[in-house]
Design a protein around this motif. Structure first.
Motif, mmCIF file in Angstrom:
data_model
loop_
_atom_site.group_PDB
_atom_site.id
_atom_site.type_symbol
_atom_site.label_atom_id
_atom_site.label_comp_id
_atom_site.label_asym_id
_atom_site.label_seq_id
_atom_site.Cartn_x
_atom_site.Cartn_y
_atom_site.Cartn_z
ATOM 1 N N ARG A 49 0.829 -1.679 0.169
ATOM 2 C CA ARG A 49 0.488 0.460 -0.270
ATOM 3 C C ARG A 49 0.612 1.456 -0.155
ATOM 4 O O ARG A 49 0.223 2.143 -0.124
ATOM 5 C CB ARG A 49 -0.904 0.366 1.159
ATOM 6 N N SER A 50 1.742 1.318 0.494
ATOM 7 C CA SER A 50 3.098 2.891 0.878
ATOM 8 C C SER A 50 3.363 3.262 -0.982
ATOM 9 O O SER A 50 3.807 3.900 -1.659
ATOM 10 C CB SER A 50 4.277 2.288 1.042
ATOM 11 N N ALA A 51 3.231 2.099 -2.121
ATOM 12 C CA ALA A 51 3.290 2.163 -3.290
ATOM 13 C C ALA A 51 2.054 3.552 -3.620
ATOM 14 O O ALA A 51 3.015 4.698 -3.914
ATOM 15 C CB ALA A 51 2.524 1.331 -4.310
ATOM 16 N N ALA A 84 13.925 -1.146 -0.993
ATOM 17 C CA ALA A 84 13.539 -1.317 -1.760
ATOM 18 C C ALA A 84 11.885 -2.332 -1.961
ATOM 19 O O ALA A 84 10.540 -1.874 -2.490
ATOM 20 C CB ALA A 84 13.385 -0.863 -3.443
ATOM 21 N N ALA A 85 12.393 -3.210 -1.030
ATOM 22 C CA ALA A 85 11.277 -4.292 -0.703
ATOM 23 C C ALA A 85 10.436 -4.748 -0.055
ATOM 24 O O ALA A 85 9.457 -3.437 1.106
ATOM 25 C CB ALA A 85 11.971 -5.159 0.307
ATOM 26 N N PRO A 86 9.095 -4.422 -0.231
ATOM 27 C CA PRO A 86 8.791 -5.680 -1.393
ATOM 28 C C PRO A 86 8.766 -5.163 -3.087
ATOM 29 O O PRO A 86 9.235 -5.875 -4.237
ATOM 30 C CB PRO A 86 7.244 -6.126 -1.342
ATOM 31 N N GLY A 87 8.891 -3.869 -2.971
ATOM 32 C CA GLY A 87 8.985 -3.568 -4.604
ATOM 33 C C GLY A 87 7.590 -2.152 -5.048
ATOM 34 O O GLY A 87 7.889 -2.460 -6.441
ATOM 35 N N GLY A 88 7.723 -1.991 -3.969
ATOM 36 C CA GLY A 88 5.988 -1.386 -4.052
ATOM 37 C C GLY A 88 6.026 -0.166 -4.914
ATOM 38 O O GLY A 88 5.893 0.933 -5.952
ATOM 39 N N TRP A 89 6.922 1.213 -4.166
ATOM 40 C CA TRP A 89 8.080 1.925 -4.870
ATOM 41 C C TRP A 89 8.587 2.438 -6.783
ATOM 42 O O TRP A 89 8.125 2.326 -7.339
ATOM 43 C CB TRP A 89 8.417 2.926 -4.202
ATOM 44 N N LEU A 90 9.045 1.094 -6.354
ATOM 45 C CA LEU A 90 9.881 0.778 -8.250
ATOM 46 C C LEU A 90 8.715 0.084 -9.176
ATOM 47 O O LEU A 90 8.825 0.662 -10.021
ATOM 48 C CB LEU A 90 10.319 -0.877 -7.881
ATOM 49 N N VAL A 119 17.194 -1.958 -4.416
ATOM 50 C CA VAL A 119 18.021 -2.518 -3.482
ATOM 51 C C VAL A 119 17.065 -2.934 -1.938
ATOM 52 O O VAL A 119 16.438 -1.748 -1.979
ATOM 53 C CB VAL A 119 19.822 -2.081 -3.761
ATOM 54 N N ASP A 120 17.699 -3.731 -1.455
ATOM 55 C CA ASP A 120 16.708 -3.750 -0.485
ATOM 56 C C ASP A 120 17.880 -5.150 0.566
ATOM 57 O O ASP A 120 18.952 -6.221 0.067
ATOM 58 C CB ASP A 120 15.300 -4.635 -0.074
ATOM 59 N N LEU A 121 17.729 -5.380 1.629
ATOM 60 C CA LEU A 121 18.558 -6.476 2.554
ATOM 61 C C LEU A 121 17.463 -8.103 1.880
ATOM 62 O O LEU A 121 18.489 -8.715 2.208
ATOM 63 C CB LEU A 121 17.870 -6.946 3.729
ATOM 64 N N GLU A 146 20.908 -6.374 -0.437
ATOM 65 C CA GLU A 146 22.172 -5.822 -0.149
ATOM 66 C C GLU A 146 21.972 -4.861 1.015
ATOM 67 O O GLU A 146 20.610 -3.966 0.977
ATOM 68 C CB GLU A 146 23.611 -5.465 -1.031
ATOM 69 N N ASP A 147 22.865 -4.567 2.000
ATOM 70 C CA ASP A 147 22.729 -3.888 2.667
ATOM 71 C C ASP A 147 23.131 -2.411 2.881
ATOM 72 O O ASP A 147 24.232 -2.209 2.273
ATOM 73 C CB ASP A 147 23.369 -4.382 4.514
ATOM 74 N N ILE A 148 22.622 -1.675 2.825
ATOM 75 C CA ILE A 148 23.335 -0.134 2.338
ATOM 76 C C ILE A 148 23.853 0.865 2.830
ATOM 77 O O ILE A 148 24.712 1.597 2.384
ATOM 78 C CB ILE A 148 21.528 0.775 1.957
ATOM 79 N N LEU A 149 24.019 -0.296 4.136
ATOM 80 C CA LEU A 149 25.222 0.361 5.109
ATOM 81 C C LEU A 149 26.324 0.340 4.550
ATOM 82 O O LEU A 149 27.569 0.226 5.362
ATOM 83 C CB LEU A 149 24.814 -0.107 6.819
ATOM 84 N N HIS A 163 14.250 6.954 -0.303
ATOM 85 C CA HIS A 163 14.888 5.876 0.186
ATOM 86 C C HIS A 163 13.173 5.284 1.190
ATOM 87 O O HIS A 163 12.659 6.403 2.212
ATOM 88 C CB HIS A 163 15.594 7.107 1.222
ATOM 89 N N ASP A 164 13.140 4.568 1.990
ATOM 90 C CA ASP A 164 11.654 3.991 2.536
ATOM 91 C C ASP A 164 11.749 2.823 3.734
ATOM 92 O O ASP A 164 11.283 2.721 4.094
ATOM 93 C CB ASP A 164 10.869 3.711 1.663
ATOM 94 N N GLY A 165 12.837 3.296 3.879
ATOM 95 C CA GLY A 165 13.617 2.524 5.010
ATOM 96 C C GLY A 165 13.293 2.263 6.516
ATOM 97 O O GLY A 165 13.356 3.502 6.875
HETATM 98 C C1 LIG Z 1 9.009 0.332 4.325
HETATM 99 S S1 LIG Z 1 10.328 -1.134 3.552
HETATM 100 C C2 LIG Z 1 10.058 -0.473 2.003
HETATM 101 C C3 LIG Z 1 8.816 -0.509 1.491
HETATM 102 C C4 LIG Z 1 8.439 0.205 -0.548
HETATM 103 N N1 LIG Z 1 9.067 1.386 -0.362
HETATM 104 C C5 LIG Z 1 8.037 -0.297 -1.016
HETATM 105 O O1 LIG Z 1 6.813 0.199 -1.451
HETATM 106 O O2 LIG Z 1 7.534 -1.714 -1.197
HETATM 107 C C6 LIG Z 1 11.268 -1.203 3.818
HETATM 108 C C7 LIG Z 1 12.244 -1.295 4.030
HETATM 109 O O3 LIG Z 1 13.352 -1.234 4.305
HETATM 110 C C8 LIG Z 1 14.635 -2.179 4.209
HETATM 111 N N2 LIG Z 1 15.939 -2.186 5.392
HETATM 112 C C9 LIG Z 1 15.704 -2.042 5.979
HETATM 113 N N3 LIG Z 1 17.865 -1.756 6.591
HETATM 114 C C10 LIG Z 1 17.886 -2.260 5.616
HETATM 115 C C11 LIG Z 1 19.145 -1.883 5.257
HETATM 116 N N4 LIG Z 1 19.954 -1.712 5.723
HETATM 117 N N5 LIG Z 1 19.677 -2.143 4.235
HETATM 118 C C12 LIG Z 1 19.205 -2.205 3.018
HETATM 119 N N6 LIG Z 1 17.182 -2.089 3.432
HETATM 120 C C13 LIG Z 1 16.993 -1.986 4.287
HETATM 121 C C14 LIG Z 1 13.587 -3.555 4.733
HETATM 122 O O4 LIG Z 1 14.395 -4.664 4.594
HETATM 123 C C15 LIG Z 1 12.016 -3.178 4.213
HETATM 124 O O5 LIG Z 1 11.754 -4.202 2.717
#
Ligand SMILES: C[S@@+](CC[C@H](N)C(=O)[O-])C[C@H]1O[C@@H](n2cnc3c(N)ncnc32)[C@H](O)[C@@H]1O
Length: 808
Positions: free
Chosen positions: A27-29, A53-59, A75-77, A91-94, A116-118
């Motif tokens: 729904r965050s899309a 970006a997971a699950p990919g709504g914004w993408l 990219v997402d964990l 990947e881990d963005i950190l 960034h929606d992390g």
């Molecule tokens: C709210 S969701 C993003 C939803 C996304 N914008 C969408 O529309 O589908 C937050 C995401 O941040 C990711 N996340 C948290 N810490 C992270 C990190 N260090 N590196 C990459 N992704 C991370 C989580 O795995 C999670 O999928």
């Protein structure tokens, strides 16, 4: 309040269903769709990076709104299910690994947009979660500065926490335009805010400390060790840690303000929300306390500003307005600038400062007007079911929504129906043409300075609009007060934190949004460091209860004291006195239960008012024989917020076309009062909608669809037309409201019965199949003889009428 349950109705809201319908993964899309609608950064972007970006709504949204063949990286964990024309990796963005991978994918390209929606996973350590959220934001900013082109846009989610201001400060050093916004699809319960940073400056060198959490969040003196090469040296020197709310370590202070500070302040709601007590210590205040308008009620309200209900708040605001008039503060504030200019150099400066202050005031007023107009638009939309109250942040405005386009009569009827009560004072005041000045929010005599917007708003001459504006203003100020109070109230935060922790333990998470909300709230809680670090002890719990008890008891002491006693009494004296009252036999057996035998929680639940009762009802029910806890006080109890939310939802049930229709039905006397009551009995009637089993709520969500008195198609048609009206820039808000009101009236008016045409089959032996040629509308096939007989009968009737009923 708190988190929405998975199966609760708020959880599966409009955006959840819309996302399902439109094939978005989350729904965050809709948050990105709405942000893009406002800032329009996707349409012209050729390269975009979505961090977390997971699950990919914004993408999915980026892929839909960006030109074809754009470069989109996500990219997402966790791995992201493939999306056509989108490159994703886990990947881990950190980490540097992520950075290298991005570099590899981007090659020589620069991104137009970095998103960034992390949200970090929520653990049990609140302060750490808050920190890693801010850290995520800072790291995403670091990546943005590396990959973004000059002029590019960075969109990030930030949670309201102690680090919020530091982050905003850093954004402002790197982007020309930084705006924080909350799209309608972002739930109000979530502490998330989206910051849209536009026009990246792309400096040649950025001091690494800018993007180092240690410096940004830990308050290290960056300027002391500044390198001369850093282009931001001057700005960094200015850096000053600034937080909203209490100063560090100030959480436990009992803040007192002088009454005259409140009277003179230009932010009365803010000042009430940030203090505990108002005292009368200055010389001016000592005079004020003697004035007849400074009643006992006011003095009692001043003793504890943490528990002001709407009624107390209103009383204080009106009292303030009266005093401002008495001391001619409005006029003093509006002193002509020329006068100042006549003086020496010093007064020149003063004059300039004054001019700036007036300018600032003007801006504030304009902004307030703009907000009012926006709210009015939203109200109209809501009346037409286009949006839900939580979308537009109107929890506090259940009543105000009726006023946008309805007439005074309608408004009264709705209110009568809704709560059995009409706030006569305000309606009367508004009808008498009282302006908002009485609330102290707009200085008198400022007409000459009105902006175009204000003038237009001032032209709004119908009574209903005046009422709408008046009440809007009270509502607006009261919610400002509540917001401010919440920010300040550490104990409230502790309470929320505990509830949140319990909630979190209570269910697992399989939705991206859920996690975001939890961590969001975690950050919100951590906004008060004290709350994040300390465990809620039984003592603190008891503190809260006794605080609320004290507040409730306060009313009881009211009649037993003179003004002087109230001002001088210590809190202990106040509660001691009330304890005596509670010992009275009449309090012993409320509802057949001896309150002494119950635990505090049980006592609380016994005293809870039914949700159908309004604040004013309780006030009205004051009798000399007994005293009940007022609804306002009840409302200010954090434990009751959830219940109140339920009530608000029930309130909104009336703010729909169905409600409008109901009112009109009543106005047109089509239904009797009893019919209407019968028809509109709902599940909130007996306040038994709490603690229902989940399966029940699920079932109810699926099947409990009210039968609308107007058809779906008609509502859809109305919505479409209303949207046209709302978007019409040539119309004022008032005209729009009137036009929509007319539209509702027209749509809900019963259509005249269509005449049935009698059609004779020419050849009755053959019979006729389908509609006869040339016949439109309703028709009935009859045989020739019947038609002839009917004609003859009519002709006979006509003749007999002509002859005055005499038979020939
Ligand atoms: C709210 S969701 C993003 C939803 C996304 N914008 C969408 O529309 O589908 C937050 C995401 O941040 C990711 N996340 C948290 N810490 C992270 C990190 N260090 N590196 C990459 N992704 C991370 C989580 O795995 C999670 O999928």
């Amino acid at each position: 309040m708190g988190f929405q349950k998975k199966s609760g109705k708020g959880r599966l809201d409009k955006y959840y269903h819309l996302a399902k319908e439109q094939g978005y993964r989350a729904r965050s899309a809709f948050k990105l769709i709405q942000l893009n609608k406002k800032y329009n950064f996707l349409g012209s972007a050729r390269a975009l990076i979505d961090l977390c970006a997971a699950p990919g709504g914004w993408l999915q949204v980026a892929q839909k709104y960006m030109p074809v063949q754009s470069l989109i990286l996500g990219v997402d964990l966790v791995p992201i299910k493939p999306i056509p024309n989108v490159i994703t990796f886990a990947e881990d963005i950190l980490t540097d690994k992520c950075r290298n991978r991005l570099r590899q994918e981007m090659k020589t390209w620069k991104a137009d947009v970095v998103l960034h929606d992390g949200a970090p996973n929520v653990g049990s350590n609140w302060s750490h979660d808050a920190y890693s959220q801010a850290e995520l934001v800072l790291m995403s900013l670091k990546l943005a500065t590396e990959f973004l082109r000059k002029g590019g846009t960075f969109v990030t989610k930030v949670f309201r926490s102690k680090d919020y201001n530091s982050l905003i400060w850093v954004f402002n050093q790197l982007f020309r335009k930084v705006e924080a916004t909350k799209p309608p699809s972002s739930r109000n319960v979530s502490a998330e805010i989206f910051v849209v940073c536009q026009d990246f400056i792309a400096p040649k060198k950025i001091d690494p400390r800018f993007l180092d959490a240690k410096y940004v969040f830990e308050d290290l003196e960056i300027n002391k060790t500044m390198t001369s090469t850093d282009i931001f040296a001057p700005e960094l020197k200015k850096k000053k840690r600034h937080r909203e709310g209490y100063e560090d370590g100030d959480y436990t202070l009992h803040k007192k303000i002088d009454a005259m500070d409140f009277v003179k302040s230009r932010d009365p709601a803010g000042i009430l929300g940030s203090a505990n007590e108002m005292e009368f210590v200055s010389d001016e205040s000592k005079e004020v306390v003697k004035l007849p308008e400074t009643t006992e009620d006011i003095l009692l309200a001043c003793r504890d500003l943490r528990v002001l209900g709407k009624k107390d708040f209103r009383t204080l605001m009106k009292w303030r307005a009266g005093l401002r008039e008495r001391f001619q503060l409005e006029k003093a504030e509006e002193k002509p600038k020329i006068e100042e200019k006549e003086g020496d150099e010093g007064s020149d400066v003063e004059g300039e400062l004054d001019a700036l202050a007036t300018e600032e005031m003007k801006k504030l007023r304009k902004e307030r007007k703009r907000q009012n107009a926006k709210r009015q638009r939203n109200l109209v939309k809501m009346q037409l079911n286009m949006t839900t109250p939580t979308d537009i942040g109107l929890e506090q405005d259940a009543d105000a929504m009726f006023t946008a386009s309805s007439t005074v009569g309608d408004k009264r009827k709705i209110r009568d129906l809704h709560s059995g009560h009409v706030d006569d004072i305000d309606v009367e005041a508004a009808l008498a043409g009282e302006t908002l000045v009485s609330l102290g929010s707009r200085p008198a005599g400022s007409d000459s300075e009105m902006s175009e917007d204000e003038e237009r708003a001032e032209d709004v001459d119908s009574d209903s609009e005046r009422i709408a504006m008046l009440e809007d203003e009270i509502e607006g100020l009261y919610s400002e007060y509540v917001d401010r109070k919440r920010e300040m109230d550490t104990k409230y935060d502790i309470k929320k934190k505990r509830a949140a922790e319990e909630e979190f333990r209570g269910f697992s998470d399989d939705d991206d949004e859920e996690g975001a909300e939890k961590s969001g709230s975690s950050d919100e809680e951590s906004g008060s460091e004290a709350s994040a670090k300390s465990e809620m002890s039984a003592d603190e719990d008891e503190d809260i209860r006794s605080m609320m008890r004290e507040a409730k008891e306060k009313k009881i002491t009211k009649r037993s004291r003179g003004k002087k006693d109230i001002v001088n009494a210590t809190p202990a004296q106040l509660s001691k006195n009330s304890a005596i009252w509670f010992d009275q036999p009449m309090f012993k057996g409320v509802g057949g239960v001896n309150l002494d035998d119950l635990s505090d929680e049980e006592v609380g639940s016994k005293r809870k008012r039914p949700v159908t009762e309004t604040a004013d009802d309780v006030g009205a029910s004051d009798s000399d024989d007994f005293e009940v806890v007022s609804a306002e006080e009840f409302d200010s109890d954090p434990e009751n917020v959830e219940l109140e939310d339920e009530q608000r939802e029930a309130d909104y049930d009336l703010a729909t076309p169905e409600a409008m229709t109901m009112v009109r039905e009543l106005a047109n006397r089509k239904s009797s009062k009893h019919d209407l009551i019968d028809k509109h009995f709902n599940r909130y009637t007996f306040n038994d909608s709490q603690n229902l089993p989940e399966w029940f709520l699920d079932d109810e969500n699926r099947h409990n669809k009210p039968t609308l008195p107007v058809t779906k198609e008609r509502i859809a048609g109305m919505q479409k037309k209303a949207e046209g009206v709302i978007q019409n820039e040539d119309m004022t808000e008032a005209e729009k409201a009137r036009s929509i009101d007319r539209m509702i009236k027209r749509a809900t008016k019963a259509k005249p019965k269509q005449k049935v045409q009698l059609v004779v089959a020419k050849n009755s032996n053959r019979g006729i199949q389908g509609r006869p040629k040339g016949i439109t509308g309703k028709y009935k096939m009859v045989d020739r003889r019947m038609k002839k007989e009917l004609r003859a009968q009519k002709s006979r009737e006509r003749k007999s009428k002509k002859n005055g009923g005499r038979k020939k």
